[in-house]
Every structure is written in structure tokens, then in C-alpha cells.
Write a protein that holds these residues in place. Structure first.
Motif, PDB file in Angstrom:
ATOM      1  N   ASN A 129      37.436  16.076 -30.790  1.00 37.85           N
ATOM      2  CA  ASN A 129      36.271  16.831 -30.308  1.00 37.85           C
ATOM      3  C   ASN A 129      36.606  17.626 -29.052  1.00 37.85           C
ATOM      4  O   ASN A 129      37.613  17.369 -28.389  1.00 37.85           O
ATOM      5  N   ALA A 130      35.724  18.563 -28.720  1.00 44.23           N
ATOM      6  CA  ALA A 130      35.911  19.408 -27.543  1.00 44.23           C
ATOM      7  C   ALA A 130      34.649  19.398 -26.690  1.00 44.23           C
ATOM      8  O   ALA A 130      33.542  19.171 -27.189  1.00 44.23           O
ATOM      9  N   GLY A 131      34.815  19.686 -25.404  1.00 47.74           N
ATOM     10  CA  GLY A 131      33.684  19.748 -24.486  1.00 47.74           C
ATOM     11  C   GLY A 131      32.961  21.077 -24.553  1.00 47.74           C
ATOM     12  O   GLY A 131      32.959  21.760 -25.587  1.00 47.74           O
ATOM     13  N   ASP A 132      32.366  21.475 -23.444  1.00 51.27           N
ATOM     14  CA  ASP A 132      31.598  22.716 -23.377  1.00 51.27           C
ATOM     15  C   ASP A 132      32.499  23.917 -23.043  1.00 51.27           C
ATOM     16  O   ASP A 132      33.626  23.763 -22.593  1.00 51.27           O
ATOM     17  N   TYR A 133      31.943  25.110 -23.278  1.00 49.50           N
ATOM     18  CA  TYR A 133      32.542  26.379 -22.832  1.00 49.50           C
ATOM     19  C   TYR A 133      33.932  26.638 -23.435  1.00 49.50           C
ATOM     20  O   TYR A 133      34.839  27.128 -22.774  1.00 49.50           O
ATOM     21  N   ILE A 134      34.105  26.328 -24.704  1.00 51.91           N
ATOM     22  CA  ILE A 134      35.385  26.574 -25.366  1.00 51.91           C
ATOM     23  C   ILE A 134      35.599  28.081 -25.528  1.00 51.91           C
ATOM     24  O   ILE A 134      34.748  28.789 -26.049  1.00 51.91           O
ATOM     25  N   GLY A 135      36.750  28.590 -25.046  1.00 48.46           N
ATOM     26  CA  GLY A 135      37.041  30.021 -25.132  1.00 48.46           C
ATOM     27  C   GLY A 135      36.130  30.879 -24.286  1.00 48.46           C
ATOM     28  O   GLY A 135      36.008  32.083 -24.526  1.00 48.46           O
ATOM     29  N   ALA A 136      35.485  30.288 -23.299  1.00 50.12           N
ATOM     30  CA  ALA A 136      34.470  30.994 -22.514  1.00 50.12           C
ATOM     31  C   ALA A 136      35.039  31.563 -21.216  1.00 50.12           C
ATOM     32  O   ALA A 136      36.229  31.434 -20.919  1.00 50.12           O
ATOM     33  N   SER A 137      34.170  32.193 -20.449  1.00 51.58           N
ATOM     34  CA  SER A 137      34.530  32.693 -19.126  1.00 51.58           C
ATOM     35  C   SER A 137      34.177  31.633 -18.090  1.00 51.58           C
ATOM     36  O   SER A 137      33.501  30.646 -18.386  1.00 51.58           O
ATOM     37  N   TYR A 138      34.630  31.862 -16.868  1.00 51.13           N
ATOM     38  CA  TYR A 138      34.166  31.034 -15.756  1.00 51.13           C
ATOM     39  C   TYR A 138      32.700  31.338 -15.477  1.00 51.13           C
ATOM     40  O   TYR A 138      32.191  32.400 -15.846  1.00 51.13           O
ATOM     41  N   ARG A 139      32.037  30.454 -14.764  1.00 55.76           N
ATOM     42  CA  ARG A 139      30.691  30.744 -14.286  1.00 55.76           C
ATOM     43  C   ARG A 139      30.733  31.958 -13.358  1.00 55.76           C
ATOM     44  O   ARG A 139      31.563  32.027 -12.447  1.00 55.76           O
ATOM     45  N   GLY A 140      29.877  32.930 -13.615  1.00 54.07           N
ATOM     46  CA  GLY A 140      29.836  34.126 -12.797  1.00 54.07           C
ATOM     47  C   GLY A 140      30.762  35.227 -13.259  1.00 54.07           C
ATOM     48  O   GLY A 140      30.711  36.344 -12.742  1.00 54.07           O
TER      49      GLY A 140
END
Length: 272
Positions: A129-140
């Protein structure tokens, strides 16, 4: 190939951006052992935390790092790597493959949040399994994944592919809310269910949901029913409802929802 064995179970975060084929490939055994990492607020060397075993020599392009054990507290493994392979036989920590620019990372266990954050090229495959924000940007930030491939065989958390610009994310389990939020382009394939708010504020790109989805945002409009959809060159049999959105942001993204698993969405058919 170099194999790393954690000397103990880490209780605080370990910042280890140096664990990368790009860093290891041109260094001697002594230089690798002396690489600097942070364990909490304490400066350590790699050999303080890991037993390091050197195996057969390979070319830089095929250089392999194997990690045996629980490194779920170790962050930034494979960050900015551009070639070679990393194999994690266990769980891995946050920011795995961050800004990755090539090569392959394989994890037999689970991964934490921000796996593949801002990656450009290469492949990350996670058997668990994987956590949150997979392949995402940083906050902001608005710079999400811009290329490459992430494959999750289990479930993933919230905001998969946030601000995604290009590339492919495949999740064979379920995902949390806001998959594809702020998506600009690329493809997200979800074999299982999605908790909802899928594709919120997406501008372009493709999201395919094969499992149950509680509802489709009202800022998406039904466009068609398709017998199949293509994902990474392969045809996935439908039928699929095809929605266009997010219209609240002038978006032209495509959201495909498997019709058979979502009979509660049949009322959309009267608008076709």
C-alpha cells in the motif's frame, strides 16, 4: 550491487537522500560508508545506521542498491536518481523517488506519503500500500509529477496525482478522496474504488475508475458511454460513463467511471 541492512529499528525519521545509484556508483566502499545522513537531529554516517555489503560490480546504468529490512522511517531514498535500480525488501519511508529522473525503484512492502513527488522519469513499483500524495506536488507548489510511471498494487491515500502534469499512475487497490485534484495532464488508473471528489479542479488528463465511486462532482458533465478505454496502450473493457470537467475551472479533463459497478449513476443517461 550494494546491499544495505539496517542495524536496528529506527524510531525517528532518517534523512538519507544519499541512498541513490547516482551517488553510490562513482564512490569507493569507504566513501559510501562515510556518507552523511541525519537521524532526527543527529548527524550520522551511513555505516552508523546500516551494515553495508558489496557484491558483484555492475555498470553505472545498471547499478543496483538493495535494502533488506524495515526502512519505513528513512526518507528520500532514490531522490533525484537518474539511473540504476533500487530494491527495497520491506517498507519504505516518505519522499521515496522524489524528483526522480530515471531508473527503477521496487518496494516489496508499503510506502509512505509523497512517493514519486515531482518525479520526471523512471518507474516506481510498490507491491503493498501507499500513503497520501502519490506523484503529487509539495504543499504550496503546483509542480506535480511531470513524467514516469508509478504502480501501486495495493491501496493509496488522499490526493493521488495532485497537480499531475504528465505520466502514469496505476493503483490496483482503492484510493482516498481527491484523486487527480488540480490535475493538468497524464493518466490515473484506479482498479478499485474511489472515496470521492475525484478529479476536483482538474484541467486536463484522464482518470479511469473501475470500482465504486460514491458520486461525481456536480461540476462534471456526462458526455458519452464508451465500450472500452485505453490506458498506457492497453484496452480496458467497459462500459464506462465518460464525464468532462472540472467545468468550474474551465477544465476539459476526462473522467471514466465503470458503469456496471455504479448503477446509482444511471440517472445521468437521461442527459445523453
Amino acid at each position: 550491487m550494494i546491499t544495505l541492512y539496517p542495524k536496528r529499528l529506527f524510531k525517528v525519521p532518517v534523512e538519507a537522500e544519499c541512498i541513490s545509484p547516482d551517488v553510490f556508483a562513482e564512490k569507493s566502499a569507504k566513501e559510501i560508508a562515510a556518507l552523511q545522513v541525519w537521524e532526527g537531529n543527529r548527524n550520522r554516517t551511513l555505516s552508523d545506521l546500516f551494515k553495508i555489503k558489496h557484491d558483484a560490480v555492475s555498470s553505472s546504468e545498471k547499478f543496483t542498491i538493495r535494502i533488506c529490512g524495515d526502512v519505513s522511517k528513512v526518507r528520500k531514498i532514490g531522490a533525484k536518481m537518474s539511473m540504476g535500480n533500487i530494491i527495497v525488501e520491506g517498507d519504505s519511508g516518505m519522499h521515496l523517488g522524489e524528483e526522480m529522473d530515471g531508473g527503477v525503484i521496487t518496494v516489496t512492502g508499503n510506502v509512505d506519503s509523497w512517493t514519486g513527488s515531482m518525479m520526471k522519469k523512471g518507474t516506481i513499483e510498490v507491491k503493498g500500500n501507499a500513503g497520501d500524495y502519490i506523484g503529487a506536488s509539495y504543499r504550496g507548489s503546483t509542480q506535480g509529477m511531470s513524467g514516469g510511471k508509478i504502480i501501486i498494487h495495493g491501496d493509496a491515500g488522499y490526493e493521488v496525482g495532485c497537480f499531475m502534469r504528465k505520466g502514469l499512475i496505476k493503483v490496483y487497490g482503492d484510493v482516498g478522496r481527491f484523486a487527480g485534484i488540480h490535475m493538468r495532464n497524464g493518466t490515473i488508473f484506479i482498479k478499485g474504488k474511489s472515496e470521492g471528489r475525484t478529479g476536483a479542479q482538474m484541467i486536463n488528463g484522464k482518470i479511469v475508475v473501475c470500482g465504486h465511486i460514491s458520486s461525481v462532482l456536480p461540476t462534471f458533465t456526462i458526455d458519452d458511454i464508451r465500450p472500452k478505454v485505453k490506458v498506457d496502450g492497453e484496452k480496458v473493457e467497459g462500459p464506462f460513463y465518460r464525464f468532462i470537467g472540472d467545468l468550474a475551472d474551465g477544465g476539459n479533463g476526462k473522467l471514466f467511471v465503470f458503469k456496471t459497478k455504479n448503477p446509482h449513476l444511471s440517472f445521468y443517461e437521461e442527459y445523453l
